[in-house]
Write a protein that holds these residues in place. Structure first.
Motif, PDB file in Angstrom:
ATOM      1  N   LYS A  65      41.824  13.868  37.569  1.00  0.00           N
ATOM      2  CA  LYS A  65      41.963  14.854  38.626  1.00  0.00           C
ATOM      3  C   LYS A  65      42.919  14.348  39.705  1.00  0.00           C
ATOM      4  N   GLY A  66      43.856  15.198  40.080  1.00  0.00           N
ATOM      5  CA  GLY A  66      44.855  14.832  41.061  1.00  0.00           C
ATOM      6  C   GLY A  66      46.113  14.266  40.452  1.00  0.00           C
ATOM      7  N   ARG A  67      46.052  13.875  39.185  1.00  0.00           N
ATOM      8  CA  ARG A  67      47.212  13.317  38.493  1.00  0.00           C
ATOM      9  C   ARG A  67      47.723  14.227  37.380  1.00  0.00           C
ATOM     10  N   PHE A  68      46.808  14.911  36.704  1.00  0.00           N
ATOM     11  CA  PHE A  68      47.164  15.778  35.582  1.00  0.00           C
ATOM     12  C   PHE A  68      47.035  17.240  35.985  1.00  0.00           C
ATOM     13  N   THR A  69      47.861  18.081  35.389  1.00  0.00           N
ATOM     14  CA  THR A  69      47.801  19.512  35.623  1.00  0.00           C
ATOM     15  C   THR A  69      47.923  20.257  34.302  1.00  0.00           C
ATOM     16  N   ILE A  70      46.950  21.110  34.014  1.00  0.00           N
ATOM     17  CA  ILE A  70      46.992  21.911  32.807  1.00  0.00           C
ATOM     18  C   ILE A  70      47.500  23.306  33.154  1.00  0.00           C
ATOM     19  N   SER A  71      48.286  23.883  32.274  1.00  0.00           N
ATOM     20  CA  SER A  71      48.812  25.221  32.480  1.00  0.00           C
ATOM     21  C   SER A  71      49.004  25.893  31.131  1.00  0.00           C
ATOM     22  N   ARG A  72      49.173  27.198  31.145  1.00  0.00           N
ATOM     23  CA  ARG A  72      49.406  27.913  29.895  1.00  0.00           C
ATOM     24  C   ARG A  72      50.367  29.069  30.110  1.00  0.00           C
ATOM     25  N   ASP A  73      51.035  29.435  29.042  1.00  0.00           N
ATOM     26  CA  ASP A  73      51.940  30.567  29.041  1.00  0.00           C
ATOM     27  C   ASP A  73      51.564  31.406  27.832  1.00  0.00           C
ATOM     28  N   ASN A  74      50.779  32.443  28.059  1.00  0.00           N
ATOM     29  CA  ASN A  74      50.293  33.255  26.955  1.00  0.00           C
ATOM     30  C   ASN A  74      51.408  34.024  26.244  1.00  0.00           C
ATOM     31  N   ALA A  75      52.489  34.303  26.952  1.00  0.00           N
ATOM     32  CA  ALA A  75      53.618  34.985  26.332  1.00  0.00           C
ATOM     33  C   ALA A  75      54.317  34.097  25.317  1.00  0.00           C
ATOM     34  N   LYS A  76      54.251  32.786  25.531  1.00  0.00           N
ATOM     35  CA  LYS A  76      54.888  31.826  24.639  1.00  0.00           C
ATOM     36  C   LYS A  76      53.901  31.110  23.733  1.00  0.00           C
ATOM     37  N   ASN A  77      52.623  31.439  23.863  1.00  0.00           N
ATOM     38  CA  ASN A  77      51.572  30.804  23.062  1.00  0.00           C
ATOM     39  C   ASN A  77      51.582  29.284  23.209  1.00  0.00           C
ATOM     40  N   THR A  78      51.667  28.830  24.445  1.00  0.00           N
ATOM     41  CA  THR A  78      51.686  27.399  24.697  1.00  0.00           C
ATOM     42  C   THR A  78      50.736  27.016  25.819  1.00  0.00           C
ATOM     43  N   VAL A  79      50.244  25.799  25.742  1.00  0.00           N
ATOM     44  CA  VAL A  79      49.472  25.205  26.818  1.00  0.00           C
ATOM     45  C   VAL A  79      50.074  23.831  27.069  1.00  0.00           C
ATOM     46  N   ASN A  80      50.197  23.471  28.331  1.00  0.00           N
ATOM     47  CA  ASN A  80      50.856  22.223  28.695  1.00  0.00           C
ATOM     48  C   ASN A  80      49.942  21.324  29.504  1.00  0.00           C
ATOM     49  N   LEU A  81      50.270  20.059  29.493  1.00  0.00           N
ATOM     50  CA  LEU A  81      49.560  19.082  30.309  1.00  0.00           C
ATOM     51  C   LEU A  81      50.595  18.194  30.979  1.00  0.00           C
ATOM     52  N   GLN A  82      50.768  18.396  32.270  1.00  0.00           N
ATOM     53  CA  GLN A  82      51.667  17.556  33.050  1.00  0.00           C
ATOM     54  C   GLN A  82      50.891  16.339  33.508  1.00  0.00           C
ATOM     55  N   MET A  83      51.347  15.165  33.128  1.00  0.00           N
ATOM     56  CA  MET A  83      50.662  13.929  33.442  1.00  0.00           C
ATOM     57  C   MET A  83      51.545  13.085  34.353  1.00  0.00           C
ATOM     58  N   ASN A  84      51.079  12.863  35.563  1.00  0.00           N
ATOM     59  CA  ASN A  84      51.796  12.055  36.532  1.00  0.00           C
ATOM     60  C   ASN A  84      51.017  10.786  36.842  1.00  0.00           C
ATOM     61  N   SER A  85      51.703   9.816  37.406  1.00  0.00           N
ATOM     62  CA  SER A  85      51.080   8.552  37.797  1.00  0.00           C
ATOM     63  C   SER A  85      50.247   7.964  36.670  1.00  0.00           C
ATOM     64  N   LEU A  86      50.833   7.895  35.510  1.00  0.00           N
ATOM     65  CA  LEU A  86      50.107   7.428  34.333  1.00  0.00           C
ATOM     66  C   LEU A  86      49.662   5.980  34.474  1.00  0.00           C
ATOM     67  N   LYS A  87      48.497   5.708  33.915  1.00  0.00           N
ATOM     68  CA  LYS A  87      47.898   4.388  33.951  1.00  0.00           C
ATOM     69  C   LYS A  87      47.700   3.880  32.528  1.00  0.00           C
ATOM     70  N   PRO A  88      47.624   2.575  32.338  1.00  0.00           N
ATOM     71  CA  PRO A  88      47.378   2.039  30.995  1.00  0.00           C
ATOM     72  C   PRO A  88      46.125   2.615  30.346  1.00  0.00           C
ATOM     73  N   GLU A  89      45.106   2.918  31.139  1.00  0.00           N
ATOM     74  CA  GLU A  89      43.880   3.475  30.594  1.00  0.00           C
ATOM     75  C   GLU A  89      44.028   4.913  30.115  1.00  0.00           C
ATOM     76  N   ASP A  90      45.180   5.521  30.371  1.00  0.00           N
ATOM     77  CA  ASP A  90      45.464   6.849  29.841  1.00  0.00           C
ATOM     78  C   ASP A  90      45.951   6.785  28.395  1.00  0.00           C
ATOM     79  N   THR A  91      46.197   5.593  27.903  1.00  0.00           N
ATOM     80  CA  THR A  91      46.675   5.416  26.538  1.00  0.00           C
ATOM     81  C   THR A  91      45.665   5.962  25.538  1.00  0.00           C
ATOM     82  N   ALA A  92      46.109   6.873  24.704  1.00  0.00           N
ATOM     83  CA  ALA A  92      45.240   7.514  23.721  1.00  0.00           C
ATOM     84  C   ALA A  92      46.055   8.515  22.918  1.00  0.00           C
ATOM     85  N   VAL A  93      45.430   9.035  21.880  1.00  0.00           N
ATOM     86  CA  VAL A  93      45.984  10.180  21.180  1.00  0.00           C
ATOM     87  C   VAL A  93      45.447  11.417  21.878  1.00  0.00           C
TER      88      VAL A  93
END
Length: 122
Positions: A65-93
């Motif tokens: 919270k405060g670092r990531f932002t989820i959004s979607r565009d239903n016209a394009k059938n997409t959902v996005n995840l903007q990830m800022n200030s990434l940390k090593p503990e964010d490492t994952a699939v």
């Protein structure tokens, strides 16, 4: 059912940003609430963020919270995840999932993509 494909992962340094994208097939994308989950080696899949069908409601894990932002565009059938200030503990699939309602539990999502790897070095 909807088919999902994630993209945008990569190797970055701590403090950097990445933008993940999930592309969905079909014409019923707007009927699904969407979520982002992640799974590190040896750990269970955990909730990251979710967004309602219309995009009006969003929820985030405390860890992002405060670092990531989820959004979607239903016209394009997409959902996005903007990830800022990434940390090593964010490492994952990172996985994109579809649910009939806004949820934070992996078992409530019946459709998943194959995942995209995010690696954050210190």
């Amino acid at each position: 059912q909807v088919q999902l494909v994630e993209s945008g992962g990569g190797l970055v340094q701590a403090g950097d940003s990445l933008r993940l994208s999930c592309a969905a097939s079909g014409r019923s994308f707007s009927s699904y609430a969407m979520g982002w989950f992640r799974q590190a080696p040896g750990k269970e899949r955990e909730f990251v963020a979710c967004i309602s069908q219309s995009g009006g409601r969003t929820y985030y894990a405390d860890s992002v919270k405060g670092r990531f932002t989820i959004s979607r565009d239903n016209a394009k059938n997409t959902v996005n995840l903007q990830m800022n200030s990434l940390k090593p503990e964010d490492t994952a699939v990172y996985y994109c999932g579809a649910s009939w309602y806004t949820a934070r539990v992996p078992s409530e999502f019946g459709n998943w993509g194959q995942g995209t790897q995010v690696t954050v070095s210190s």
